[in-house]
Design a protein around this motif. Structure first.
Motif, PDB file in Angstrom:
ATOM      1  N   LEU A  87       0.836  -1.203   0.000  1.00 35.23           N
ATOM      2  CA  LEU A  87       0.000   0.000   0.000  1.00 35.23           C
ATOM      3  C   LEU A  87       0.870   1.252   0.000  1.00 35.23           C
ATOM      4  O   LEU A  87       0.532   2.260  -0.630  1.00 35.23           O
ATOM      5  CB  LEU A  87      -0.924  -0.010   1.225  1.00 35.23           C
ATOM      6  CG  LEU A  87      -2.106   0.972   1.236  1.00 35.23           C
ATOM      7  CD1 LEU A  87      -2.942   0.836  -0.020  1.00 35.23           C
ATOM      8  CD2 LEU A  87      -2.964   0.745   2.466  1.00 35.23           C
ATOM      9  N   LEU A  88       2.004   1.200   0.716  1.00 36.57           N
ATOM     10  CA  LEU A  88       2.956   2.319   0.693  1.00 36.57           C
ATOM     11  C   LEU A  88       3.398   2.587  -0.741  1.00 36.57           C
ATOM     12  O   LEU A  88       3.421   3.742  -1.202  1.00 36.57           O
ATOM     13  CB  LEU A  88       4.168   1.976   1.561  1.00 36.57           C
ATOM     14  CG  LEU A  88       5.295   3.013   1.691  1.00 36.57           C
ATOM     15  CD1 LEU A  88       6.074   2.770   2.978  1.00 36.57           C
ATOM     16  CD2 LEU A  88       6.274   2.982   0.527  1.00 36.57           C
ATOM     17  N   CYS A  89       3.771   1.526  -1.463  1.00 33.96           N
ATOM     18  CA  CYS A  89       4.226   1.677  -2.843  1.00 33.96           C
ATOM     19  C   CYS A  89       3.125   2.225  -3.743  1.00 33.96           C
ATOM     20  O   CYS A  89       3.366   3.119  -4.565  1.00 33.96           O
ATOM     21  CB  CYS A  89       4.720   0.334  -3.382  1.00 33.96           C
ATOM     22  SG  CYS A  89       6.253  -0.248  -2.618  1.00 33.96           S
ATOM     23  N   VAL A  90       1.911   1.694  -3.596  1.00 29.34           N
ATOM     24  CA  VAL A  90       0.793   2.161  -4.415  1.00 29.34           C
ATOM     25  C   VAL A  90       0.567   3.654  -4.215  1.00 29.34           C
ATOM     26  O   VAL A  90       0.426   4.425  -5.178  1.00 29.34           O
ATOM     27  CB  VAL A  90      -0.494   1.374  -4.078  1.00 29.34           C
ATOM     28  CG1 VAL A  90      -1.723   2.041  -4.715  1.00 29.34           C
ATOM     29  CG2 VAL A  90      -0.371  -0.071  -4.545  1.00 29.34           C
ATOM     30  N   ASN A  91       0.542   4.087  -2.952  1.00 32.23           N
ATOM     31  CA  ASN A  91       0.309   5.504  -2.656  1.00 32.23           C
ATOM     32  C   ASN A  91       1.470   6.382  -3.133  1.00 32.23           C
ATOM     33  O   ASN A  91       1.260   7.486  -3.627  1.00 32.23           O
ATOM     34  CB  ASN A  91       0.085   5.700  -1.162  1.00 32.23           C
ATOM     35  CG  ASN A  91      -1.235   5.111  -0.691  1.00 32.23           C
ATOM     36  OD1 ASN A  91      -2.130   4.877  -1.497  1.00 32.23           O
ATOM     37  ND2 ASN A  91      -1.361   4.855   0.592  1.00 32.23           N
TER      38      ASN A  91
END
Length: 464
Positions: free
Chosen positions: A85-89
């Motif tokens: 989720l960190l990467c997606v954001n």
């Protein structure tokens, strides 16, 4: 006159902020949540401007919709950390930032066109600006794209930046060499065939195989992704002085290699160390090794590996959880030495002394335990501070004071004290000397020699 709500400069500043913060959040691993709070604020600002923008163009509608989705994802991330989720954001912020920059420049160009500012000089200036912008854009996309690729696939970065080899063949032919101090050095003895890098070196005190001596078994560091049982630095220093300090004190030394992540991830090294110990027990008489009087030790990642291996040997419940049987009797492990060791894997990248080193350590952690090592069950299972029990042998801990795991070492020291386990913690403050991670092993510091004297004192007490 009807006022148009364009604000190209404001759009550009929002875009630049998103681009910088999104990229930074993938690299500055100790500031992730703070950076994403600011990213959230920028997305809320972007959504507000989108809703205030008069007209109903498809792009503005897309901005509003995308902003809403990312805001919700950021809220979820801030409440529940997950690396994917960190990467997606972060990627969403980077892409949105780039689009907003393009949108702002296009809006500014249209505004100038409407004002009739199309003089020849202005046109030439704009051609130059566009050319430089295109070059800068290509470079920016390449750099950001590379950082994004490393974030998703640590394997690429490891193979690019580190001299890493997983091989079933030794680098050198196994030979016997008598060193200047009289130590017999036998290199690259194969201890197993199931995994690559299954080789070890043995250092025999006074080149005397016939005398059975207590054994110091050492595991090298390298972030689980690189390293060797004997490494030289740029100044030509190696671990030989470290090993011969033990042989000169009357002990034999074994230094063990193991396979590297990400190809051979957690918990492969534990299985390999078990193989190596089994080999050493079988061939103990050939090398004068007393396998009933053993000190285990390791540096950096090697310290973590040997520390977890010791938990498997001394805690049957933990061995069953790991599904790795113990191979050493509890009574035979007289002590454990930790040099700049990792103790809390979920905090691998939290030295907070060097953003670059912490970034590299985050890559190591993801290579060994998986992308979400900060929260996953395997890294928690490997946490020495949380899982150590009062069955643990006596311990000696040392650590550097710069870009190392001294906070984790202190936490382990306190946990051992609470459990009543005999231990020593040797730590020199920065005001005494600046000591880097792993200073104990390369032996290029006066304080490394002081630390060695204390280690040998600890070893002598355990072997009495």
């Amino acid at each position: 006159m009807k006022k148009k709500f364009t604000y190209p400069f404001l759009w550009g500043m929002l875009g630049l902020g998103m681009l910088i913060l999104g990229t930074a959040s993938l690299v500055l691993v100790n500031f992730t949540k703070i950076l994403h709070i600011f990213i959230l604020i920028l997305f809320v600002s972007q959504l507000t401007l989108s809703l205030m923008k008069r007209g109903n163009t498809k792009f503005i509608t897309w901005l509003a919709s995308s902003g809403t989705i990312v805001i919700l994802l950021e809220l979820v991330f801030l409440l529940h950390y997950h690396y994917i989720l960190l990467c997606v954001n972060a990627f969403a912020a980077i892409i949105m930032g780039f689009l907003l920059l393009v949108f702002s420049m296009n809006s500014a160009r249209r505004a100038q066109t409407q004002k009739g500012q199309q003089a020849k000089r202005y046109k030439i200036f704009m051609i130059g600006v566009k050319s430089l912008g295109a070059i800068a854009g290509v470079l920016m996309v390449a750099i950001v794209g590379f950082i994004m690729l490393l974030a998703v696939s640590p394997k690429l970065g490891i193979h690019l930046f580190f001299d890493q080899t997983n091989s079933y063949h030794p680098e050198k032919k196994s030979t016997e060499t008598v060193m200047k101090d009289g130590t017999l050095y036998i290199n690259d003895i194969q201890y197993g065939t199931k995994y690559p890098n299954s080789f070890l070196d043995i250092y025999i005190s006074h080149h005397d195989r016939t005398t059975v001596r207590p054994t110091y078994i050492f595991i090298h560091g390298g972030g689980f992704v690189t390293g060797d049982k004997v490494e030289e630095d740029k100044a030509g220093r190696s671990e030989f002085d470290y090993y011969t300090s033990f042989t000169n004190a009357g002990y034999n030394v074994v230094s063990i290699n193991y396979a590297f992540a990400p190809e051979y991830a957690y918990p492969t090294p534990m299985s390999q160390i078990s193989e190596a110990i089994t080999f050493l027990k079988t061939h103990a008489n050939e090398y004068g090794l007393d396998m009933e009087k053993v000190i285990l030790g390791g540096s950096s990642a090697g310290g973590h590996i040997i520390g977890q291996f010791a938990m498997i040997q001394t805690d049957q419940d933990y061995a069953q959880e790991m599904k790795i049987p113990s191979v050493l009797a509890v009574d035979s492990i007289k002590g454990i030495i930790f040099n700049s060791a990792l103790f809390e894997p979920t905090k691998f990248a939290q030295s907070k002394d060097s953003w670059l080193k912490d970034y590299l350590w985050s890559i190591y952690g993801r290579a060994y335990w998986g992308n979400d090592y900060e929260t996953n069950q395997y890294a928690k299972q490997a946490d020495l501070v949380k899982n150590v029990t009062n069955n643990y042998p006596p311990v000696f801990i040392s650590d550097g004071n710069t870009a190392s795991f001294y906070k984790q070492a202190s936490a382990f020291d306190k946990k051992l004290a609470a459990l009543g386990i005999e231990h020593q913690f040797n730590y020199y403050e920065k005001k005494v000397a600046t000591l880097p991670h792993g200073y104990e092993v390369t032996f290029d510091q006066h304080y490394a020699q002081k630390n060695m004297k204390k280690m040998l004192g600890f070893v002598g007490e355990q072997f009495e």
